[in-house]
Design a protein around this motif. Structure first.
Motif, PDB file in Angstrom:
ATOM      1  N   PRO A 127     -25.902 -79.533 -63.071  1.00  0.00           N
ATOM      2  CA  PRO A 127     -24.797 -79.398 -62.120  1.00  0.00           C
ATOM      3  C   PRO A 127     -23.857 -78.278 -62.560  1.00  0.00           C
ATOM      4  O   PRO A 127     -23.396 -78.249 -63.707  1.00  0.00           O
ATOM      5  CB  PRO A 127     -24.077 -80.762 -62.201  1.00  0.00           C
ATOM      6  N   ILE A 128     -23.582 -77.349 -61.660  1.00  0.00           N
ATOM      7  CA  ILE A 128     -22.646 -76.250 -61.942  1.00  0.00           C
ATOM      8  C   ILE A 128     -21.404 -76.491 -61.088  1.00  0.00           C
ATOM      9  O   ILE A 128     -21.439 -76.367 -59.856  1.00  0.00           O
ATOM     10  CB  ILE A 128     -23.274 -74.884 -61.599  1.00  0.00           C
ATOM     11  N   ALA A 129     -20.317 -76.850 -61.734  1.00  0.00           N
ATOM     12  CA  ALA A 129     -19.089 -77.181 -61.002  1.00  0.00           C
ATOM     13  C   ALA A 129     -18.062 -76.066 -61.154  1.00  0.00           C
ATOM     14  O   ALA A 129     -17.914 -75.485 -62.229  1.00  0.00           O
ATOM     15  CB  ALA A 129     -18.508 -78.505 -61.515  1.00  0.00           C
ATOM     16  N   PHE A 130     -17.347 -75.765 -60.064  1.00  0.00           N
ATOM     17  CA  PHE A 130     -16.255 -74.787 -60.123  1.00  0.00           C
ATOM     18  C   PHE A 130     -15.098 -75.303 -59.270  1.00  0.00           C
ATOM     19  O   PHE A 130     -15.257 -76.213 -58.440  1.00  0.00           O
ATOM     20  CB  PHE A 130     -16.723 -73.410 -59.631  1.00  0.00           C
ATOM     21  N   ILE A 131     -13.918 -74.745 -59.508  1.00  0.00           N
ATOM     22  CA  ILE A 131     -12.718 -75.237 -58.836  1.00  0.00           C
ATOM     23  C   ILE A 131     -11.997 -74.093 -58.127  1.00  0.00           C
ATOM     24  O   ILE A 131     -12.121 -72.924 -58.512  1.00  0.00           O
ATOM     25  CB  ILE A 131     -11.751 -75.921 -59.837  1.00  0.00           C
ATOM     26  N   GLU A 132     -11.266 -74.450 -57.097  1.00  0.00           N
ATOM     27  CA  GLU A 132     -10.408 -73.521 -56.368  1.00  0.00           C
ATOM     28  C   GLU A 132      -9.127 -74.264 -56.004  1.00  0.00           C
ATOM     29  O   GLU A 132      -9.115 -75.504 -55.885  1.00  0.00           O
ATOM     30  CB  GLU A 132     -11.097 -73.025 -55.095  1.00  0.00           C
TER      31      GLU A 132
ATOM     32  N   ARG B 147     -13.072 -69.992 -49.313  1.00  0.00           N
ATOM     33  CA  ARG B 147     -13.291 -69.475 -50.672  1.00  0.00           C
ATOM     34  C   ARG B 147     -14.314 -70.331 -51.417  1.00  0.00           C
ATOM     35  O   ARG B 147     -15.135 -69.805 -52.181  1.00  0.00           O
ATOM     36  CB  ARG B 147     -11.965 -69.437 -51.450  1.00  0.00           C
ATOM     37  N   VAL B 148     -14.252 -71.637 -51.198  1.00  0.00           N
ATOM     38  CA  VAL B 148     -15.217 -72.531 -51.846  1.00  0.00           C
ATOM     39  C   VAL B 148     -16.634 -72.211 -51.369  1.00  0.00           C
ATOM     40  O   VAL B 148     -17.577 -72.118 -52.173  1.00  0.00           O
ATOM     41  CB  VAL B 148     -14.858 -74.004 -51.559  1.00  0.00           C
ATOM     42  N   ALA B 149     -16.791 -72.027 -50.073  1.00  0.00           N
ATOM     43  CA  ALA B 149     -18.111 -71.704 -49.528  1.00  0.00           C
ATOM     44  C   ALA B 149     -18.600 -70.352 -50.047  1.00  0.00           C
ATOM     45  O   ALA B 149     -19.789 -70.178 -50.357  1.00  0.00           O
ATOM     46  CB  ALA B 149     -18.048 -71.697 -48.003  1.00  0.00           C
ATOM     47  N   ASP B 150     -17.687 -69.391 -50.158  1.00  0.00           N
ATOM     48  CA  ASP B 150     -18.054 -68.074 -50.661  1.00  0.00           C
ATOM     49  C   ASP B 150     -18.518 -68.154 -52.111  1.00  0.00           C
ATOM     50  O   ASP B 150     -19.532 -67.543 -52.493  1.00  0.00           O
ATOM     51  CB  ASP B 150     -16.857 -67.124 -50.525  1.00  0.00           C
TER      52      ASP B 150
ATOM     53  N   LEU C 118     -20.823 -65.437 -63.927  1.00  0.00           N
ATOM     54  CA  LEU C 118     -20.182 -65.894 -62.691  1.00  0.00           C
ATOM     55  C   LEU C 118     -18.666 -65.791 -62.779  1.00  0.00           C
ATOM     56  O   LEU C 118     -17.988 -65.588 -61.770  1.00  0.00           O
ATOM     57  CB  LEU C 118     -20.586 -67.348 -62.399  1.00  0.00           C
ATOM     58  N   VAL C 119     -18.139 -65.928 -63.977  1.00  0.00           N
ATOM     59  CA  VAL C 119     -16.680 -65.832 -64.155  1.00  0.00           C
ATOM     60  C   VAL C 119     -16.188 -64.443 -63.792  1.00  0.00           C
ATOM     61  O   VAL C 119     -15.122 -64.270 -63.195  1.00  0.00           O
ATOM     62  CB  VAL C 119     -16.295 -66.199 -65.607  1.00  0.00           C
ATOM     63  N   ARG C 120     -16.996 -63.443 -64.125  1.00  0.00           N
ATOM     64  CA  ARG C 120     -16.610 -62.070 -63.786  1.00  0.00           C
ATOM     65  C   ARG C 120     -16.598 -61.849 -62.274  1.00  0.00           C
ATOM     66  O   ARG C 120     -15.946 -60.929 -61.786  1.00  0.00           O
ATOM     67  CB  ARG C 120     -17.567 -61.088 -64.463  1.00  0.00           C
ATOM     68  N   ASP C 121     -17.318 -62.696 -61.550  1.00  0.00           N
ATOM     69  CA  ASP C 121     -17.321 -62.602 -60.085  1.00  0.00           C
ATOM     70  C   ASP C 121     -16.246 -63.463 -59.444  1.00  0.00           C
ATOM     71  O   ASP C 121     -16.211 -63.621 -58.217  1.00  0.00           O
ATOM     72  CB  ASP C 121     -18.692 -63.023 -59.536  1.00  0.00           C
ATOM     73  N   GLY C 122     -15.362 -64.019 -60.270  1.00  0.00           N
ATOM     74  CA  GLY C 122     -14.241 -64.788 -59.741  1.00  0.00           C
ATOM     75  C   GLY C 122     -14.505 -66.267 -59.546  1.00  0.00           C
ATOM     76  O   GLY C 122     -13.709 -66.955 -58.922  1.00  0.00           O
ATOM     77  N   VAL C 123     -15.606 -66.754 -60.060  1.00  0.00           N
ATOM     78  CA  VAL C 123     -15.913 -68.187 -59.939  1.00  0.00           C
ATOM     79  C   VAL C 123     -15.345 -68.901 -61.164  1.00  0.00           C
ATOM     80  O   VAL C 123     -15.742 -68.615 -62.299  1.00  0.00           O
ATOM     81  CB  VAL C 123     -17.437 -68.424 -59.840  1.00  0.00           C
ATOM     82  N   VAL C 124     -14.418 -69.833 -60.931  1.00  0.00           N
ATOM     83  CA  VAL C 124     -13.764 -70.551 -62.024  1.00  0.00           C
ATOM     84  C   VAL C 124     -14.589 -71.792 -62.338  1.00  0.00           C
ATOM     85  O   VAL C 124     -14.501 -72.819 -61.650  1.00  0.00           O
ATOM     86  CB  VAL C 124     -12.324 -70.947 -61.652  1.00  0.00           C
TER      87      VAL C 124
END
Length: 236
Positions: free
Chosen positions: A56-61, A72-75, A145-151
């Motif tokens: 599972p790869i989780a990220f937050i916005e 933004r979440v969908a992007d 992915l962090v460099r692409d703005g995914v937290v």
């Protein structure tokens, strides 16, 4: 004639009693032998590579505008999926879950300071694959992915990758055989040291199989273990 018959009957009865006594004696010896038991344990332990992985790869916005937050979440979910497919992970092994939205204004109590962002969203993209080697290699490049703005977030227990070994039924027979041989070697040594001969198996317990990670740094390598308990009779 009566005396002869009586003698014959007496001899027959005596012979029968002697035979019965011999049988009872032998049965008693056998019973005592059956009661002399040594209990030993046999171990079989092997290492196998997991054959399935759940990652599972989780990220937050966060934000104050809910529709824009969803966008933004969908992007970002698209960015994660693109990253995975470009790394060689099959698209049909990737699942995008529904975002979890938290309204901090609805959870605020008392007169404390207001949060900078009213809404926060957590999104999870999950990989379920049998190509463990490929997925494990991609895990090392997830920071891109962090460099692409995914937290990314790894604070949730559900976000930890899970490695599964599903071929236990395939390896069971060989491991049980190995544990049994190991147990017999121990029992034979015990019998030899006690000037006895090892007899038949009186009772056997296969034991429970356990599967665990080899260590914290190699969760994809599984240690499979079984301890069988066997009772052997001892014969003088």
């Amino acid at each position: 004639m009566n005396k002869a018959v009586a003698v014959i009957l007496a001899l027959g009865i005596s012979a029968g009693l002697l035979g019965l006594g011999a049988q009872l004696g032998q049965a008693l010896i056998t019973f005592k032998t059956w009661d002399r038991v040594v209990t030993v344990k046999g171990l079989s332990e092997r290492e196998y590579t997991a054959d399935r992985v759940i990652w599972p790869i989780a990220f937050i916005e966060a934000g104050n505008d809910l529709p824009k937050l969803y966008d933004r979440v969908a992007d970002n979910a698209g960015k994660v999926k693109d990253f995975l497919t470009q790394a060689g992970i099959a698209a049909d092994t990737i699942t995008i879950g529904r975002p979890e939205i938290t309204d901090k204004a609805a959870q605020q109590y008392g007169g404390g300071p207001r949060a900078e962002f009213r809404y926060s969203a957590t999104q999870t993209v999950t990989v379920y694959s049998e190509n463990v080697e490929k997925v494990t290699g991609v895990m090392n490049d997830i920071a891109s992915l962090v460099r692409d703005g995914v937290v990314l977030t790894d604070q949730r227990y559900q976000s930890r990758p899970e490695f599964v070994f599903t071929r236990l039924n395939e390896v069971k027979p060989e491991m049980i055989e190995e544990a049994t041989v190991n147990a017999r070697e121990v029992a034979e040594k015990f019998a030899s040291d006690s000037n006895s001969t090892l007899g038949k198996i009186k009772r056997a317990n296969q034991g429970q199989f356990s599967i665990s990670s080899r260590d914290a740094h190699h969760p994809h390598i599984k240690r499979v273990r079984v301890v069988s308990t066997i009772d052997y009779t001892l014969v003088d």
